[in-house]
Design a protein around this motif. Structure first.
Motif, short mmCIF file in Angstrom:
data_model
loop_
_atom_site.label_atom_id
_atom_site.label_comp_id
_atom_site.label_asym_id
_atom_site.label_seq_id
_atom_site.Cartn_x
_atom_site.Cartn_y
_atom_site.Cartn_z
N PHE A 5 35.10 67.92 -0.81
CA PHE A 5 34.18 66.79 -0.82
C PHE A 5 33.72 66.52 -2.39
O PHE A 5 33.54 65.36 -2.74
CB PHE A 5 32.94 67.05 0.05
CG PHE A 5 33.42 66.68 1.60
CD1 PHE A 5 33.43 65.18 1.91
CD2 PHE A 5 33.24 67.53 2.56
CE1 PHE A 5 33.90 64.89 2.91
CE2 PHE A 5 33.71 66.93 3.66
CZ PHE A 5 33.69 65.58 4.18
N PHE A 23 30.15 69.29 7.51
CA PHE A 23 31.30 68.98 7.10
C PHE A 23 31.71 69.77 5.79
O PHE A 23 31.32 69.61 4.80
CB PHE A 23 31.39 67.65 6.64
CG PHE A 23 31.20 66.80 7.80
CD1 PHE A 23 30.81 67.08 8.95
CD2 PHE A 23 31.57 65.28 7.47
CE1 PHE A 23 30.73 66.30 10.22
CE2 PHE A 23 31.11 64.36 8.47
CZ PHE A 23 30.86 64.97 9.78
N LYS A 25 35.14 70.73 4.65
CA LYS A 25 36.25 69.81 3.73
C LYS A 25 36.62 68.65 4.38
O LYS A 25 36.62 68.55 5.61
CB LYS A 25 37.48 70.74 3.40
CG LYS A 25 38.04 71.21 4.42
CD LYS A 25 39.22 71.97 3.99
CE LYS A 25 40.00 72.65 5.31
NZ LYS A 25 40.91 72.25 5.80
N THR A 27 38.56 65.71 6.15
CA THR A 27 39.61 65.44 6.88
C THR A 27 40.78 64.82 6.35
O THR A 27 40.51 64.01 5.28
CB THR A 27 39.30 64.57 8.41
OG1 THR A 27 39.01 63.43 8.02
CG2 THR A 27 38.10 65.50 8.86
N GLN A 30 40.03 61.07 5.67
CA GLN A 30 39.15 61.03 4.33
C GLN A 30 39.42 61.42 3.06
O GLN A 30 39.11 60.70 2.25
CB GLN A 30 37.72 62.02 4.81
CG GLN A 30 36.97 61.34 5.99
CD GLN A 30 36.33 62.79 6.61
OE1 GLN A 30 36.26 64.02 6.08
NE2 GLN A 30 35.45 62.51 7.49
N GLY A 51 39.00 60.43 16.37
CA GLY A 51 38.71 61.62 16.14
C GLY A 51 39.27 62.46 15.02
O GLY A 51 39.09 63.52 15.06
N THR A 52 39.63 61.53 14.19
CA THR A 52 40.20 62.11 12.81
C THR A 52 39.14 62.04 11.81
O THR A 52 39.24 62.37 10.57
CB THR A 52 41.46 61.32 12.42
OG1 THR A 52 41.02 59.81 12.26
CG2 THR A 52 42.45 61.38 13.42
N GLY A 53 37.97 61.60 11.93
CA GLY A 53 37.05 61.62 10.99
C GLY A 53 37.13 60.25 10.25
O GLY A 53 36.68 60.15 9.19
N LYS A 54 37.44 59.22 10.78
CA LYS A 54 37.60 57.77 10.20
C LYS A 54 36.27 57.37 9.85
O LYS A 54 36.32 56.51 8.99
CB LYS A 54 38.60 57.19 11.02
CG LYS A 54 38.27 56.63 12.24
CD LYS A 54 39.63 55.94 12.88
CE LYS A 54 39.41 55.77 14.28
NZ LYS A 54 38.08 55.21 15.04
N THR A 55 35.45 57.46 10.80
CA THR A 55 34.07 56.94 10.50
C THR A 55 33.59 57.29 9.21
O THR A 55 32.97 56.35 8.12
CB THR A 55 33.03 57.12 11.44
OG1 THR A 55 33.52 57.28 12.82
CG2 THR A 55 31.88 56.18 11.68
N ASP A 308 31.76 60.32 21.46
CA ASP A 308 32.02 61.22 20.53
C ASP A 308 31.47 62.85 21.24
O ASP A 308 30.52 63.09 21.04
CB ASP A 308 31.06 60.86 19.33
CG ASP A 308 31.28 61.80 18.42
OD1 ASP A 308 32.47 62.49 18.06
OD2 ASP A 308 30.04 62.41 17.55
N ASN A 310 33.14 66.88 21.24
CA ASN A 310 34.02 67.52 20.66
C ASN A 310 34.60 68.73 21.43
O ASN A 310 35.75 68.96 21.13
CB ASN A 310 33.56 67.95 19.25
CG ASN A 310 33.69 66.93 18.09
OD1 ASN A 310 34.54 66.10 18.07
ND2 ASN A 310 32.87 66.99 16.99
#
Ligand code: AMP
Length: 561
Positions: A5, A23, A25, A27, A30, A51-55, A308, A310
């Protein structure tokens, strides 16, 4: 792809907020998208699964662009459902925890519009909206997108699937020319390409993970039953998995409600989520599901968008969806954050073709599982109950009651007491399963199939993706063996959950290669494997008395003719 990050180029306020969310590291989406968005100007189409962390991939850079002194709306996020809308705004709130004075407003249908108008009036640096409601607010001049610098279309394929094309066209026509557009989509059907072509400037297409691929961590299974036994199979799946935490996908709102009602009536912690519910009802259901007061959420595809959660143990396809892409979306709800996920489908005999089609799209194979029987379920439930008893904390509070307890149980042996306690909890199950029938149905054998393929890695029948073609519901005659082969009979079968792949491994373990193995017929209690005649005696001698899965094997040869 950036792996840390700290290397992404984000400000300290945002890095601190992200760190607080745990978080560690970025995804892959990201690590790929954030540096591009911070360093370059162009539009981006990003193909990424849910679910890939796109938000955070679009949200963190969007927050960096904001001029908080300017009260105008600068970022617009469009997404298909109110759940997703609320989820995205919540995520953005979390990421912007240290950005003082920021205003994020979410607007979506099914909620009071005047409240949303008031929120907008107080100012919104970022609007997160569903297309229909935003258009309504634009018409009422309650929202203003004339100054936006960043437009984000999230789950674009789903917005188009849901029929938002006209609304999108109308909104995009009002957005200023000078803006950056980002489009996120799990898939890239023609309609999404059209949107990208019409409203974006030479977008760079970034694919994160395999296009259309099922999540790597997800295993796919199916149970095949008669149409009338679908519900009973669902209950067996739930009973066999005492820690189940699942979304059960149904085709229609009516069916969703019906199944949820039936599950409740049968004593399960389940509820329905679909578009006929009021927002307050949906919130209530989601709140219960998130805190695990509900173990099964029965939902339509549309209603489940944006949920959301997990740690789902299962995604259950009560019915397979009409479109394969929806299957990808469904199964992508499990196997998140590096956890193993399980996606199961309950199908009838005519739906095998659908499974094959899905396999060819997601490039993964399904395995057929037998619907668990009464004994297996009761064993699992008892073990679960005993585990629970073993791990319970014995509090001091109980001590003062011990004299009374000892008196009430005076004269009862330990064994008797254990039986009574377990029966007290368990008689409901015994009663239900006493007369439980076998729900499994045999697959139809196609002529000329069933021979082991030599070049098939998994050792499954050539052309048969699940390797279970040979399963038979009842014990019986394996039929005539191929020329040059002889049947070897083993005392385990369908009941022991063996699949052809296991048999190939067993043979391998006693030195018999795949080439010497022919057809395999699996029955409930027994299985037959055709072995080349020159190795059959040897295999029998190796297998007799050996143990497999804590089971002592007996092997015999079936001489024919
Ligand atoms: P999304 O695809 O944006 O819906 O994110 C899926 C889930 O992953 C959400 O619960 C996020 O909070 C979580 N998440 C997003 N980015 C990360 C990260 N870098 N590390 C761990 N979890 C993350």
């Amino acid at each position: 792809m950036v792996q840390d990050f700290l290397e992404l180029g984000l400000s300290t306020q945002i890095l601190n907020a992200v760190a607080e969310l745990g978080f560690e590291k970025p995804t892959p989406v990201q690590g790929t998208v954030i540096p591009k968005l911070l360093a370059e100007d162009g539009d981006i189409v990003c193909l990424a699964q849910t679910g890939t962390g796109k938000t955070a991939a679009f949200g963190l850079p969007a927050l960096e662009y904001l001029d908080l002194k300017n009260p105008q709306t600068q970022v617009l996020v469009l997404c298909p459902t109110r759940e997703l809308c609320r989820q995205i705004s919540q995520d953005l709130e979390n990421y912007s925890k240290y950005l003082e004075g920021i205003r994020i407003v979410s607007v979506y249908g099914g909620a009071n519009i005047s409240g949303q108008m008031k929120d907008l009036k107080r100012g919104a640096h970022i609007i997160v909206a569903t297309p229909g409601r935003l258009l309504d607010l634009l018409k009422r001049e309650a929202a203003d997108i004339s100054a936006i610098t960043t437009l984000i279309l999230d789950e674009a394929d789903e917005m188009l699937n849901m029929g938002f094309k006209d609304e999108l066209d109308a909104i995009l026509a009002q957005a200023p020319e000078q803006r950056r557009s980002l489009l996120f989509s799990a898939t890239l059907p023609k309609e999404v390409e059209d949107i990208a072509r019409s409203y974006m400037k030479n977008p760079e297409v970034v694919t994160v993970g395999q296009r259309n691929a099922g999540s790597e961590n997800v295993e796919h299974y199916y149970y095949m039953v008669k149409e009338d036994d679908r519900y009973a199979a669902l209950k067996r799946i739930a009973d066999y998995n005492p820690d189940i935490y699942a979304i059960v996908f149904c085709k229609t709102r009516e069916q969703t409600q019906k199944i949820a009602d039936a599950l409740q009536k049968d004593g399960y912690d389940a509820d329905a989520l679909h578009g006929d519910l009021s927002q307050a009802q949906r919130d209530h259901v989601m709140e219960r599901f998130k805190r695990r007061a509900l173990h099964m959420l029965v939902a339509t595809d549309v209603a489940a968008r944006g949920i959301d959660v997990n740690d789902l143990t299962h995604v259950i396809n009560y019915n397979l969806p009409q479109e394969i892409e929806l299957y990808t979306h469904r199964s992508g709800r499990t196997g998140r954050a590096d956890k193993k996920g399980v996606s199961v489908a309950i199908i009838n005999q005519r739906e095998r073709g659908k499974i094959r089609k899905i396999e060819s799209v997601i490039k993964k194979q399904f395995t057929r599982l037998p619907v668990p029987g009464a004994r297996e379920i009761c064993e699992r439930q008892l073990a679960h109950l005993i585990d629970g008893i073993n791990s319970v904390e014995v509090r001091e509070d109980i001590y003062s009651f011990m004299p009374m307890i000892n008196e009430l149980w005076d004269g009862i042996s330990r064994e008797e007491l254990v039986k009574k306690i377990l029966s007290y909890e368990f008689n409901r199950f015994f009663d239900y399963y006493r007369k439980a029938k076998d729900l499994n149905i045999a697959e139809k054998e196609k002529k000329g199939r069933g021979r082991m393929s030599d070049d098939n890695e998994s050792g499954v029948t050539s052309g048969d993706n699940a390797g279970t073609k040979e399963r038979k519901a009842n014990d019986g005659d394996p039929g005539v063996c191929e020329k040059g082969y002889i049947w070897l009979r083993l005392n385990m079968g369908y009941r022991n959950r063996v699949i052809p792949r296991d048999i190939i491994s067993i043979m391998k373990a006693c030195g018999i290669g795949k080439k010497a193995v022919g057809k395999i017929e699996i029955f409930n209690e027994f299985l037959y494997v055709a072995l080349k005649k020159d190795v059959a005696e040897y295999a029998k001698s190796q297998l007799n008395g050996a143990t497999y899965d804590r089971r002592r094997l007996t092997a015999s040869l079936l001489r024919q003719g």
